[in-house]
Enzyme design. Structure first.
Site, PDB file in Angstrom:
ATOM      1  CB  SER A  66     -28.480  -6.411  -8.158  1.00  0.00           C
ATOM      2  OG  SER A  66     -28.701  -7.758  -7.969  1.00  0.00           O
ATOM      3  CG  ASP A 285     -28.805  -9.399  -3.286  1.00  0.00           C
ATOM      4  OD1 ASP A 285     -28.526  -9.914  -4.381  1.00  0.00           O
ATOM      5  OD2 ASP A 285     -29.553  -8.402  -3.160  1.00  0.00           O
ATOM      6  CD  GLU A 376     -37.382 -12.700  -5.249  1.00  0.00           C
ATOM      7  OE1 GLU A 376     -38.431 -12.213  -5.664  1.00  0.00           O
ATOM      8  OE2 GLU A 376     -36.269 -12.190  -5.453  1.00  0.00           O
ATOM      9  CB  ALA A 377     -37.225 -19.511  -8.313  1.00  0.00           C
ATOM     10  CG  ASN A 378     -34.061 -14.595  -7.921  1.00  0.00           C
ATOM     11  OD1 ASN A 378     -33.777 -14.696  -6.733  1.00  0.00           O
ATOM     12  ND2 ASN A 378     -34.819 -13.614  -8.388  1.00  0.00           N
ATOM     13  CB  THR A 505     -36.003  -4.687 -11.861  1.00  0.00           C
ATOM     14  OG1 THR A 505     -36.120  -5.916 -12.590  1.00  0.00           O
ATOM     15  CG2 THR A 505     -36.228  -4.933 -10.394  1.00  0.00           C
TER      16      THR A 505
HETATM   17  C1  LIG Z   1     -38.463 -13.294 -12.055  1.00  0.00           C
HETATM   18  C2  LIG Z   1     -37.402 -12.648 -11.279  1.00  0.00           C
HETATM   19  O1  LIG Z   1     -36.363 -13.261 -11.032  1.00  0.00           O
HETATM   20  N1  LIG Z   1     -37.620 -11.397 -10.855  1.00  0.00           N
HETATM   21  C3  LIG Z   1     -36.626 -10.634 -10.083  1.00  0.00           C
HETATM   22  C4  LIG Z   1     -36.564  -9.209 -10.562  1.00  0.00           C
HETATM   23  O2  LIG Z   1     -37.820  -8.618 -10.374  1.00  0.00           O
HETATM   24  P1  LIG Z   1     -38.824  -8.233 -11.543  1.00  0.00           P
HETATM   25  O3  LIG Z   1     -39.895  -7.442 -10.862  1.00  0.00           O
HETATM   26  O4  LIG Z   1     -39.323  -9.531 -12.085  1.00  0.00           O
HETATM   27  O5  LIG Z   1     -38.036  -7.497 -12.573  1.00  0.00           O
HETATM   28  O6  LIG Z   1     -35.597  -8.495  -9.791  1.00  0.00           O
HETATM   29  C5  LIG Z   1     -35.939  -8.403  -8.385  1.00  0.00           C
HETATM   30  C6  LIG Z   1     -34.896  -7.554  -7.719  1.00  0.00           C
HETATM   31  O7  LIG Z   1     -33.633  -8.126  -7.789  1.00  0.00           O
HETATM   32  C7  LIG Z   1     -36.031  -9.806  -7.802  1.00  0.00           C
HETATM   33  O8  LIG Z   1     -36.443  -9.698  -6.475  1.00  0.00           O
HETATM   34  C8  LIG Z   1     -37.019 -10.647  -8.616  1.00  0.00           C
HETATM   35  O9  LIG Z   1     -37.034 -11.967  -8.170  1.00  0.00           O
HETATM   36 MG   LIG Z   2     -28.487  -8.788  -6.103  1.00  0.00          MG
END
Ligand SMILES: CC(=O)N[C@H]1[C@@H](OP(=O)(O)O)O[C@H](CO)[C@@H](O)[C@@H]1O
Ligand SMILES: [Mg+2]
Length: 547
Positions: A66, A285, A376-378, A505
């Protein structure tokens, strides 16, 4: 002969690095690409078993990391309706990835087969694909060995976006059902989404060129094909950061994650007022939009802005369709900007819930709603139409042309949306459709509400596993006492909100903060990060900006 007779021999070609413990996390397995050979081989074995447990339905395997660095890679399994792997199987993935010998790999397969009551006489089917990373071919070869070891009927979809693979899996498994999802090919994908877009915009082209930053990833070639399928003059785009050939460029200073995290435009893009811009991440994605106002100031339209735009549009269409008792709802995570949550509750008057981070959690919450928009905000998200909602819409006998038009538009929207998973290309078409229908610029879209200043930080600690949370990850239950410190800091700032959670992650703890002003927000974020570093085993040098 045992169904697993060939597994040990194949497995010996892909030995597990002894010093690494793998974990199937929020986004499957993800780490340095070269270290993942054994894991990807074993993911292939598990995909085969999963297919057999689903009576021979096709299971997907996607090789991607990703938005992460080019040297990283990852693998995740896609369940039969194109959704994320059922949670109860994640533990099996972790177990088999960590088996220390070839014979243990076989033992674990045998025990899963027994536990799940799997009929080993069923021929498994697996569809797989990868993104553009340099370690992709090596890992694909390992996967193919895993599939060969269990005599899988395998289909290689080549280099496609993650959501395209999810789409293909759903198409393959619904092909003989009363409602096939689509044709499981790239051109089938482009035709389905492109045609739905053209139906919805009624012959109107994009108001001006859409500049797409493709993070130098797989979204670049794929969005060009989609634009070609839609055709000129309807979909005038320019792809920036579309270089998938040069090493070292993927996700570097560009892409949705960079733009969202840094609140700035990607490398190579000079924002022109009234220009229209968006960024995909490395596997396409996620999507975020942005623009510069007349003073040249950067403004971000993130996942929260997309979900509010989409929810508003759907709510109005449902009302115009005259369908009562059909509720549009929104699912967010705690990272959603507080202003967006207030806007959904107080202005749109729509139900909204918080789910844990990771799209699978949001997806499951959205499934409970009649029409559930989750983002998700992202910038990762989509919309789900519950089967009951579909039935209600089917039952409507339109009394007026306006009502008939609203129903038609809802059906077309359903065709435009990739319901299997968040999809940058399908979400882009959705946003563009709504903007065209409303005649809105990005600035007009942005005017719905003003984001509170926010900041997301990472704290590297000795052991992130000591961090435990509750209440959709907004409160810490461990380490003991730390939540009290966060609460007392938050109380000092008007509209302050902050929470701490371990990343799923990355080997780090994330700190999120927002407050009424930029300076308050930063003070709060750095103070909470400092408290985490000091009280919960911060590793290395204490960052100078932490308070
Ligand atoms: C704050 C943030 O953006 N966290 C991301 C990130 O997860 P974390 O568990 O925060 O590392 O990666 C994920 C997978 O891509 C996504 O789903 C999620 O929104
Ligand atoms: Mg991705």
């Amino acid at each position: 002969m045992s169904a697993f007779a060939q597994v040990a021999e194949y497995s010996a070609k892909h030995p597990k690095p002894s010093d690494i413990t793998f974990e199937y996390g929020t986004a499957g397995f993800r780490t340095i690409g070269e270290t993942l050979e054994s894991t990807v081989f074993r993911a292939g074995l598990l995909a085969a078993l999963r297919s057999q447990s689903k009576h021979g339905q096709v299971i997907g395997v996607m090789i991607t990391a990703s938005h992460n660095h080019e040297r990283d890679n990852g693998v995740k399994l896609v369940d039969s309706m194109g959704e994320m792997l059922q949670q109860s199987w994640e533990g099996y993935c972790t177990d088999i990835a960590n088996a220390s010998s070839d014979s243990q790999v076989v033992d674990i397969l045998a025990s899963i087969a027994q536990l799940e009551g799997i009929d080993m006489s069923i021929r498994p089917k697996v569809a797989y694909a990868r993104d553009t990373r340099p370690s992709g071919p090596l890992l694909q070869a390992a996967l193919e060995d895993g599939l060969a070891a269990l005599d899988v009927e395998a289909t290689n979809f080549g280099i496609v976006t993650t959501p395209q693979l999810h789409y293909f899996v759903r198409c393959l498994n619904t092909a003989n059902s009363p409602s096939p999802y689509g044709e499981p090919t790239e051109s089938g994908y482009n035709t389905k989404y492109g045609q739905a877009f053209l139906r919805l915009v009624d012959g109107k082209p994009l108001p001006s060129t859409l500049h797409i930053d493709a993070a130098n990833g797989v979204g670049a070639p794929q969005v060009r094909k989609l634009a070609d399928a839609i055709g000129s003059p309807y979909f005038n785009i320019e792809v920036n950061n579309g270089d998938t050939d040069t090493l070292g460029k993927l996700n570097i200073d560009c892409g949705a994650d960079y733009v969202k995290s840094n609140q700035r435009s990607p490398v190579g893009t000079t924002l022109v007022p009234s220009g229209r811009y968006c960024s995909f991440d490395g596997d396409a994605d996620r999507i975020v939009y942005y623009y510069a106002d007349d003073h040249g100031i950067f403004h971000l339209l993130d996942g929260d802005k997309i979900s509010t735009l989409v929810a508003t549009y759907l709510r109005d269409l449902v009302a115009a369709a005259g369908v009562t008792d059909l509720q549009v709802g929104v699912v967010q995570t705690a990272y959603a900007n507080g202003s967006s949550t207030s806007y959904i509750k107080d202005t749109l008057r729509l139900p909204t819930v918080f789910a844990k981070t990771g799209v699978k959690h949001l997806h499951h919450e959205a499934e409970k709603m009649s029409i559930g928009a989750y983002f998700e905000a992202n910038g990762h998200g989509t919309v789900l139409f519950n089967p009951c909602a579909v039935e209600k819409l089917q039952a409507v006998r339109p009394a007026t042309p306006a009502q008939a038009d609203a129903i038609n538009r809802l059906w077309a929207l359903r065709d435009l949306i990739n319901e299997s998973v968040g999809d940058a290309m399908s979400d882009m078409l959705l946003v563009e459709t709504i903007l065209i229908c409303k005649g809105w610029t990005l600035e007009q879209w942005d005017a719905a509400y003003t984001d509170l200043p926010s900041r997301l930080l990472k704290v590297v600690v000795n052991d992130r596993n000591i961090f435990k949370t509750t209440d959709a990850e907004q409160k810490l239950t461990s380490p003991l006492g730390l939540q009290g410190v966060v609460d007392s800091l938050v109380a000092k700032f008007p509209k302050g909100r902050s929470f701490v959670r371990p990343s799923g992650t990355e080997d780090a703890v994330r700190v999120y903060a927002e407050a009424a002003t930029r300076s308050d927000c930063d003070q709060l974020a750095y103070a909470v990060a400092g408290a985490v570093f000091d009280k919960a085993g911060g590793r290395g040098d204490r960052p100078a900006e932490f308070l």
